[in-house]
Design an enzyme around this catalytic site. Sequence first.
Site, PDB file in Angstrom:
ATOM      1  N   TYR A   1       1.141 -23.274 -47.704  1.00  0.00           N
ATOM      2  CA  TYR A   1       0.438 -24.059 -46.682  1.00  0.00           C
ATOM      3  C   TYR A   1       0.711 -25.541 -46.886  1.00  0.00           C
ATOM      4  CZ  TYR A   1      -3.572 -25.264 -43.622  1.00  0.00           C
ATOM      5  OH  TYR A   1      -4.376 -25.729 -42.603  1.00  0.00           O
TER       6      TYR A   1
ATOM      7  N   ARG B   1       1.351 -30.588 -40.700  1.00  0.00           N
ATOM      8  CA  ARG B   1       0.477 -29.414 -40.761  1.00  0.00           C
ATOM      9  C   ARG B   1      -0.763 -29.588 -39.882  1.00  0.00           C
ATOM     10  NH1 ARG B   1      -1.767 -28.213 -46.593  1.00  0.00           N
ATOM     11  NH2 ARG B   1      -3.534 -29.457 -45.866  1.00  0.00           N
ATOM     12  N   ASP B   2      -1.241 -28.479 -39.336  1.00  0.00           N
ATOM     13  CA  ASP B   2      -2.479 -28.466 -38.558  1.00  0.00           C
ATOM     14  C   ASP B   2      -2.358 -29.407 -37.357  1.00  0.00           C
ATOM     15  OD1 ASP B   2      -5.031 -27.575 -38.045  1.00  0.00           O
ATOM     16  OD2 ASP B   2      -6.025 -28.932 -39.441  1.00  0.00           O
TER      17      ASP B   2
ATOM     18  N   SER C   1      -7.301 -30.288 -41.514  1.00  0.00           N
ATOM     19  CA  SER C   1      -6.388 -29.833 -42.569  1.00  0.00           C
ATOM     20  C   SER C   1      -5.013 -30.480 -42.467  1.00  0.00           C
ATOM     21  CB  SER C   1      -6.276 -28.302 -42.546  1.00  0.00           C
ATOM     22  OG  SER C   1      -7.415 -27.729 -43.145  1.00  0.00           O
TER      23      SER C   1
ATOM     24  N   ASP D   1      -1.565 -20.995 -39.027  1.00  0.00           N
ATOM     25  CA  ASP D   1      -1.640 -21.882 -37.863  1.00  0.00           C
ATOM     26  C   ASP D   1      -0.321 -22.515 -37.422  1.00  0.00           C
ATOM     27  OD1 ASP D   1      -4.280 -21.397 -37.603  1.00  0.00           O
ATOM     28  OD2 ASP D   1      -4.957 -23.402 -38.146  1.00  0.00           O
TER      29      ASP D   1
ATOM     30  N   ASP E   1     -14.317 -25.761 -44.262  1.00  0.00           N
ATOM     31  CA  ASP E   1     -13.256 -25.809 -43.240  1.00  0.00           C
ATOM     32  C   ASP E   1     -12.916 -27.240 -42.835  1.00  0.00           C
ATOM     33  OD1 ASP E   1     -13.063 -22.989 -42.955  1.00  0.00           O
ATOM     34  OD2 ASP E   1     -14.844 -23.012 -41.686  1.00  0.00           O
TER      35      ASP E   1
HETATM   36  C1  BGC Z   1      -7.636 -26.660 -46.572  1.00  0.00           C
HETATM   37  C2  BGC Z   1      -6.943 -26.383 -47.893  1.00  0.00           C
HETATM   38  C3  BGC Z   1      -7.714 -25.345 -48.676  1.00  0.00           C
HETATM   39  C4  BGC Z   1      -7.911 -24.107 -47.840  1.00  0.00           C
HETATM   40  C5  BGC Z   1      -8.743 -23.055 -48.541  1.00  0.00           C
HETATM   41  C6  BGC Z   1      -7.828 -25.353 -45.820  1.00  0.00           C
HETATM   42  O1  BGC Z   1      -8.559 -25.583 -44.674  1.00  0.00           O
HETATM   43  O2  BGC Z   1      -6.897 -27.553 -45.801  1.00  0.00           O
HETATM   44  O3  BGC Z   1      -6.868 -27.577 -48.619  1.00  0.00           O
HETATM   45  O4  BGC Z   1      -7.031 -25.021 -49.863  1.00  0.00           O
HETATM   46  O5  BGC Z   1      -8.543 -24.430 -46.621  1.00  0.00           O
HETATM   47  O6  BGC Z   1     -10.049 -23.480 -48.726  1.00  0.00           O
END
Ligand code: BGC
Length: 398
Positions: free
Chosen positions: A122, A127-128, A134, A175, A353
């Site tokens: 990820y 990203r996102d 995120s 995503d 989140d």
């Molecule tokens: C975050 C990550 C995190 C993951 C699991 C994601 O929304 O951006 O940093 O490791 O959630 O909690």
Amino acid sequence: MKRWTWLLMTFCSALATSCLTPRSGVSSSLGAVELGNARSTKADNPFTGARFFINPAYVESVEAAAAADQAYGELLMKVAAFPTAFWLDDIDALQNLSTVLDQALEQQAKTAQPVVPVFVVYNLPNRDCAAASSNGELTIEGRGEERYRTEYIDVIESQFRAHGSQRIVAIIEPDSLPNIVTNMTVPKCAASKEVYLRSVAYAISKLSMPHVYLYLDAAHAGWLGWEGNRAGASRVFRHVLNLAGGIDKIRGFATNVSNYTPLYENEGGRLDSSNPCPNEMTYVKELADDLEDVGIENPGFIIDTSRNGRAGIRKAWGSWCNIKGAGLGERPRVSPAELVDAFFWIKPPGESDGTSDASAPRFDPSCQSSDSAQGAPQAGQWFQSFFVELARNANPPL
Ligand code: BGC
């Protein structure tokens, strides 16, 4: 605006937000997707005959949470018995990768049974792209794409290769491809499209090894459940797999990652009856048919059941951030249903989140929606009161 377009604007996942137009942008912008002969994904379920890896770092978080809560400490401690995924959410996180793999190997040596860790890859550039909470460390400007390859994927590859006697599961980029299916009217997503396609294909081609089982993220029923979205997504997946070198590079697809869509209840029927997939199990079945139409045969699915125990808790299916009233869902379990390799807690319960503080960096307004618990820290950080709620609302109960 057509009704279906308007409807789709309101749906998304816990990691990205608005899901805009479906299929229209997909086939035309990808050109003709070469379907070739139907071929099967990697044949076996990696969890069969194995045990899940229990992540000691997550156990520590749970122990600390239990110690801090007099009323529910005993209940909270029960969560420590369950496996969760290990998120490789930036280049720094790779420093712990070999330790985690070694810990899994130790657990394996003790029982003479495979012990399977689950990683989430990820760290895409941009990203996102449809949300804020995120956003990652790499951008498409500058050297983001190159750094993703050399400082991130190549490092994971060498660690996985050095641990060839273990089964390893990796979930690829939550995503990312779903945003290509529905969010091409979001400028940041449109600008990221080609980089997403190339980077996900690169990750698959590098990380696919005989002992590594890859699952591509396939969003959830409330995002891709409509016919047009499922068909569009299937074509995008097929295109990326062609770029990556073939369908057999992956074992299958992960759904509901970090989201709250229930397995069986008719949540969608209440929230939006135009979606033919009112829950996650229906979505998986329908998506499997669409995947077959583009020659992706026999994929296995992992469904994230970390927080989908309680149905009917949100007013909008598009609400994705720290949903009030959520409870732990089905415990991680191997082959729980047809097509499903495992129910698994991909999102570690207790991790936020996204921040609900409007003045903080990476604030996304969704985290202040009336469906969202307030007082939330940054994505990935521990959210104690939310964790307590998840445990208290667990269904089945802990
Ligand atoms: C975050 C990550 C995190 C993951 C699991 C994601 O929304 O951006 O940093 O490791 O959630 O909690």
